[in-house]
Design an enzyme around this catalytic site. Structure first.
Site, PDB file in Angstrom:
ATOM      1  N   VAL A 152      -2.604  56.932 -21.468  1.00 27.18           N
ATOM      2  CA  VAL A 152      -2.609  57.990 -22.325  1.00 27.18           C
ATOM      3  C   VAL A 152      -3.747  58.416 -22.667  1.00 27.18           C
ATOM      4  O   VAL A 152      -4.147  59.697 -22.846  1.00 27.18           O
ATOM      5  CB  VAL A 152      -1.552  57.621 -23.656  1.00 27.18           C
ATOM      6  N   TYR A 153      -4.689  57.594 -23.127  1.00 29.14           N
ATOM      7  CA  TYR A 153      -5.967  57.849 -23.735  1.00 29.14           C
ATOM      8  C   TYR A 153      -6.969  58.407 -22.401  1.00 29.14           C
ATOM      9  O   TYR A 153      -7.448  59.693 -22.718  1.00 29.14           O
ATOM     10  CB  TYR A 153      -6.818  56.837 -24.006  1.00 29.14           C
TER      11      TYR A 153
END
Length: 242
Positions: A152-153
């Site tokens: 996600v990051y």
């Protein structure tokens, strides 16, 4: 020859800690004024007392749509102009996607991506009207490499890499330089969310760097002659294995 930052005005988001604070300190040390935007009002008040009149605290919650929209107008009202916008505020999610809370995904994308785009959108009319400006975004080495323990990051930072490089092309004929700094792991509050085993290994191997290493890179980018743009600077701990 390096360009002077004396008497310039910089707006730095996430300025109460980590890379944002290190950058605000460095800018003030180079003779600029720094509008320090952060949601931590107490920290901003303390830092303004420490840093003096060149530090202009601006309590801003970039996850609140009204507060986010008010940031650029408020900064202009307090400082008169914005020569430099450093979009630095961000958050982190690590681990497998299946173990990630969807609400946390929304929060990350809103802060790491949407707020950056909104802030840049808001400052462009001011900078184009003056025919000059610098926009620097804190990205990450995760925006260049598909880091498997932080999808996600890493995805948010790949989005920012694309955004910065497209905006650089849109704005470079209008006197506005756009670039990003892409650190490896930096000793900051973001590491609190790192998987414990990865953090332990990084500390033991010397694979972390201080926020001041990144602010040094940002000052280098900002002080190049106007005919030079550093479009991206990747700053890694020497022992970081990516």
């Amino acid at each position: 020859m390096a360009e002077s930052l004396k008497d310039k005005v910089a707006l730095v988001t996430g300025a109460a800690s980590g890379i944002g604070l290190a950058t605000a300190r460095a800018l003030i040390g180079a003779g600029a004024r720094a509008v320090m935007a952060d949601r931590d009002a107490a920290a901003l008040e303390r830092l303004a007392g420490e840093l003096g009149d060149a530090a202009i605290p601006l309590v801003t919650d970039l996850l609140d749509p009204d507060s986010c929209a008010a940031m650029i107008p408020d900064a202009l009202e307090r400082a008169g102009r914005i020569d430099i916008l450093h979009c630095n505020a961000g958050t982190y999610i690590g681990g497998d996607l299946t173990e990630t809370d969807p609400a946390a995904i929304d929060r990350m994308l809103n802060l790491n991506v949407n707020a950056v785009m909104k802030n840049v959108h808001a400052v462009i009319p001011h900078m184009t009207g003056r025919g000059s400006g610098d926009i620097i975004v804190t990205c990450s080495v995760a925006g260049h490499f598909p880091v498997p323990w932080e999808p996600v990051y890493s995805g948010s930072k790949w989005a920012i890499t694309c955004f910065v490089q497209t905006m650089r092309r849109q704005l470079n004929k209008k006197g506005i330089r756009v670039g990003q700094v892409s650190p490896g792991p930096v000793i900051s509050a973001l590491l609190a969310d790192w998987p414990e085993e990865n953090l332990r290994k990084a500390k033991e191997s010397g694979s972390l760097i201080e926020p001041e290493e990144i602010s040094d890179a940002i000052l280098y980018m900002l002080t190049r002659p106007r005919n030079v743009t550093i479009r991206d600077m990747i700053v890694l701990p020497t022992n970081f294995d990516i």
